[in-house]
Design a protein around this motif. Structure first.
Motif, PDB file in Angstrom:
ATOM      1  N   LEU A  18       0.836  -1.198   0.000  1.00 11.40           N
ATOM      2  CA  LEU A  18       0.000   0.000   0.000  1.00 11.40           C
ATOM      3  C   LEU A  18       0.875   1.255   0.000  1.00 11.40           C
ATOM      4  O   LEU A  18       0.664   2.169  -0.795  1.00 11.40           O
ATOM      5  N   LEU A  19       1.885   1.311   0.868  1.00 15.41           N
ATOM      6  CA  LEU A  19       2.772   2.472   0.924  1.00 15.41           C
ATOM      7  C   LEU A  19       3.598   2.602  -0.355  1.00 15.41           C
ATOM      8  O   LEU A  19       3.826   3.707  -0.844  1.00 15.41           O
ATOM      9  N   ALA A  20       4.033   1.470  -0.889  1.00 13.30           N
ATOM     10  CA  ALA A  20       4.785   1.504  -2.143  1.00 13.30           C
ATOM     11  C   ALA A  20       3.930   2.089  -3.259  1.00 13.30           C
ATOM     12  O   ALA A  20       4.392   2.934  -4.030  1.00 13.30           O
ATOM     13  N   ASP A  21       2.678   1.679  -3.324  1.00 15.92           N
ATOM     14  CA  ASP A  21       1.764   2.149  -4.370  1.00 15.92           C
ATOM     15  C   ASP A  21       1.416   3.629  -4.196  1.00 15.92           C
ATOM     16  O   ASP A  21       1.517   4.409  -5.134  1.00 15.92           O
ATOM     17  N   ILE A  22       0.997   3.994  -3.011  1.00 16.85           N
ATOM     18  CA  ILE A  22       0.485   5.350  -2.778  1.00 16.85           C
ATOM     19  C   ILE A  22       1.593   6.388  -2.768  1.00 16.85           C
ATOM     20  O   ILE A  22       1.448   7.472  -3.332  1.00 16.85           O
ATOM     21  N   LEU A  23       2.703   6.062  -2.129  1.00 17.26           N
ATOM     22  CA  LEU A  23       3.785   7.030  -2.002  1.00 17.26           C
ATOM     23  C   LEU A  23       4.793   6.940  -3.141  1.00 17.26           C
ATOM     24  O   LEU A  23       5.684   7.776  -3.240  1.00 17.26           O
ATOM     25  N   PHE A  40       5.474  10.185   8.371  1.00 18.65           N
ATOM     26  CA  PHE A  40       5.028  11.566   8.193  1.00 18.65           C
ATOM     27  C   PHE A  40       6.096  12.516   8.727  1.00 18.65           C
ATOM     28  O   PHE A  40       6.512  12.423   9.869  1.00 18.65           O
ATOM     29  N   GLY A  41       6.564  13.410   7.881  1.00 18.21           N
ATOM     30  CA  GLY A  41       7.617  14.342   8.260  1.00 18.21           C
ATOM     31  C   GLY A  41       9.006  13.823   7.946  1.00 18.21           C
ATOM     32  O   GLY A  41       9.952  14.595   7.871  1.00 18.21           O
ATOM     33  N   ALA A  42       9.137  12.519   7.772  1.00 23.69           N
ATOM     34  CA  ALA A  42      10.435  11.925   7.448  1.00 23.69           C
ATOM     35  C   ALA A  42      10.527  11.564   5.968  1.00 23.69           C
ATOM     36  O   ALA A  42      11.590  11.677   5.367  1.00 23.69           O
ATOM     37  N   LEU A  43       9.443  11.117   5.400  1.00 21.57           N
ATOM     38  CA  LEU A  43       9.386  10.812   3.965  1.00 21.57           C
ATOM     39  C   LEU A  43       8.709  11.974   3.258  1.00 21.57           C
ATOM     40  O   LEU A  43       7.557  12.283   3.564  1.00 21.57           O
ATOM     41  N   PRO A  44       9.400  12.624   2.327  1.00 23.52           N
ATOM     42  CA  PRO A  44       8.773  13.758   1.638  1.00 23.52           C
ATOM     43  C   PRO A  44       7.485  13.376   0.907  1.00 23.52           C
ATOM     44  O   PRO A  44       6.588  14.191   0.749  1.00 23.52           O
ATOM     45  N   GLU A  45       7.380  12.121   0.505  1.00 24.59           N
ATOM     46  CA  GLU A  45       6.190  11.643  -0.201  1.00 24.59           C
ATOM     47  C   GLU A  45       4.979  11.533   0.726  1.00 24.59           C
ATOM     48  O   GLU A  45       3.839  11.514   0.265  1.00 24.59           O
ATOM     49  N   PHE A  46       5.234  11.417   2.012  1.00 26.72           N
ATOM     50  CA  PHE A  46       4.160  11.201   2.982  1.00 26.72           C
ATOM     51  C   PHE A  46       3.714  12.548   3.545  1.00 26.72           C
ATOM     52  O   PHE A  46       4.134  12.982   4.607  1.00 26.72           O
ATOM     53  N   MET A  49      -1.909  15.030   2.278  1.00 25.28           N
ATOM     54  CA  MET A  49      -2.803  14.428   1.274  1.00 25.28           C
ATOM     55  C   MET A  49      -2.620  12.911   1.238  1.00 25.28           C
ATOM     56  O   MET A  49      -3.589  12.164   1.067  1.00 25.28           O
ATOM     57  N   ALA A  50      -1.400  12.460   1.421  1.00 28.97           N
ATOM     58  CA  ALA A  50      -1.130  11.023   1.408  1.00 28.97           C
ATOM     59  C   ALA A  50      -1.778  10.331   2.604  1.00 28.97           C
ATOM     60  O   ALA A  50      -2.213   9.183   2.486  1.00 28.97           O
ATOM     61  N   VAL A  51      -1.860  11.019   3.729  1.00 27.42           N
ATOM     62  CA  VAL A  51      -2.470  10.427   4.929  1.00 27.42           C
ATOM     63  C   VAL A  51      -3.897   9.979   4.634  1.00 27.42           C
ATOM     64  O   VAL A  51      -4.285   8.853   4.946  1.00 27.42           O
ATOM     65  N   ALA A  52      -4.676  10.845   4.026  1.00 27.40           N
ATOM     66  CA  ALA A  52      -6.072  10.502   3.710  1.00 27.40           C
ATOM     67  C   ALA A  52      -6.149   9.316   2.763  1.00 27.40           C
ATOM     68  O   ALA A  52      -6.973   8.406   2.954  1.00 27.40           O
ATOM     69  N   THR A  53      -5.285   9.287   1.772  1.00 28.92           N
ATOM     70  CA  THR A  53      -5.282   8.185   0.812  1.00 28.92           C
ATOM     71  C   THR A  53      -4.851   6.887   1.481  1.00 28.92           C
ATOM     72  O   THR A  53      -5.438   5.827   1.232  1.00 28.92           O
ATOM     73  N   VAL A  54      -3.837   6.959   2.327  1.00 30.41           N
ATOM     74  CA  VAL A  54      -3.371   5.771   3.038  1.00 30.41           C
ATOM     75  C   VAL A  54      -4.497   5.196   3.907  1.00 30.41           C
ATOM     76  O   VAL A  54      -4.735   3.989   3.900  1.00 30.41           O
ATOM     77  N   LEU A  55      -5.202   6.050   4.619  1.00 29.64           N
ATOM     78  CA  LEU A  55      -6.294   5.578   5.473  1.00 29.64           C
ATOM     79  C   LEU A  55      -7.391   4.902   4.658  1.00 29.64           C
ATOM     80  O   LEU A  55      -7.889   3.833   5.036  1.00 29.64           O
ATOM     81  N   THR A  56      -7.759   5.500   3.550  1.00 29.34           N
ATOM     82  CA  THR A  56      -8.790   4.922   2.688  1.00 29.34           C
ATOM     83  C   THR A  56      -8.350   3.573   2.143  1.00 29.34           C
ATOM     84  O   THR A  56      -9.121   2.601   2.142  1.00 29.34           O
ATOM     85  N   GLU A  57      -7.103   3.492   1.691  1.00 25.75           N
ATOM     86  CA  GLU A  57      -6.586   2.231   1.152  1.00 25.75           C
ATOM     87  C   GLU A  57      -6.448   1.167   2.236  1.00 25.75           C
ATOM     88  O   GLU A  57      -6.664  -0.014   1.977  1.00 25.75           O
ATOM     89  N   MET A  58      -6.080   1.581   3.444  1.00 23.15           N
ATOM     90  CA  MET A  58      -6.010   0.622   4.551  1.00 23.15           C
ATOM     91  C   MET A  58      -7.381   0.001   4.779  1.00 23.15           C
ATOM     92  O   MET A  58      -7.490  -1.218   4.967  1.00 23.15           O
ATOM     93  N   GLU A  59      -8.415   0.820   4.773  1.00 22.15           N
ATOM     94  CA  GLU A  59      -9.772   0.297   4.956  1.00 22.15           C
ATOM     95  C   GLU A  59     -10.112  -0.701   3.854  1.00 22.15           C
ATOM     96  O   GLU A  59     -10.624  -1.790   4.132  1.00 22.15           O
ATOM     97  N   ASP A  60      -9.816  -0.335   2.615  1.00 24.91           N
ATOM     98  CA  ASP A  60     -10.150  -1.201   1.481  1.00 24.91           C
ATOM     99  C   ASP A  60      -9.343  -2.488   1.469  1.00 24.91           C
ATOM    100  O   ASP A  60      -9.893  -3.577   1.324  1.00 24.91           O
ATOM    101  N   ARG A  61      -8.038  -2.367   1.614  1.00 26.39           N
ATOM    102  CA  ARG A  61      -7.166  -3.539   1.473  1.00 26.39           C
ATOM    103  C   ARG A  61      -7.155  -4.451   2.693  1.00 26.39           C
ATOM    104  O   ARG A  61      -6.927  -5.657   2.559  1.00 26.39           O
TER     105      ARG A  61
END
Length: 92
Positions: A18-23, A40-46, A49-61
């Motif tokens: 999930l993190l590989a895909d989203i970030l 968060f704060g350590a990875l520039p990709e995170f 906006m990524a937080v919301a997507t990660v949460l949604t994908e966590m629910e789905d996957r």
């Protein structure tokens, strides 16, 4: 939606994918995450906006439901925190 898994390795593998895909981390960077790896704060990709997507994908996957009041910044500090949260949700 993928079939949820209740095994720790399955949750870990799902979360890494999930993190590989989203970030856009790629499989190698995602596989290299340790429990102490900052997110968060350590990875520039995170970013926020990524937080919301990660949460949604966590629910789905993972086949879970995450309530707003369950979310705090600590969950996204490290990969270990995010994995522990995911395991708690999956194993209910």
């Amino acid at each position: 939606m993928t079939e949820p898994t209740h095994q720790p390795f399955g949750v870990d593998a799902t979360l890494r994918a999930l993190l590989a895909d989203i970030l856009g981390l790629g499989d190698e960077r995602a596989a290299a995450l340790t429990a102490d790896s900052g997110l968060f704060g350590a990875l520039p990709e995170f970013d926020s906006m990524a937080v919301a997507t990660v949460l949604t994908e966590m629910e789905d996957r993972l086949g879970i439901i995450i309530d707003d009041d369950e979310i705090d910044g600590e969950i996204f500090e490290t990969y270990g925190n995010l994995l522990a949260f995911s395991l708690r949700k999956v194993n209910g």
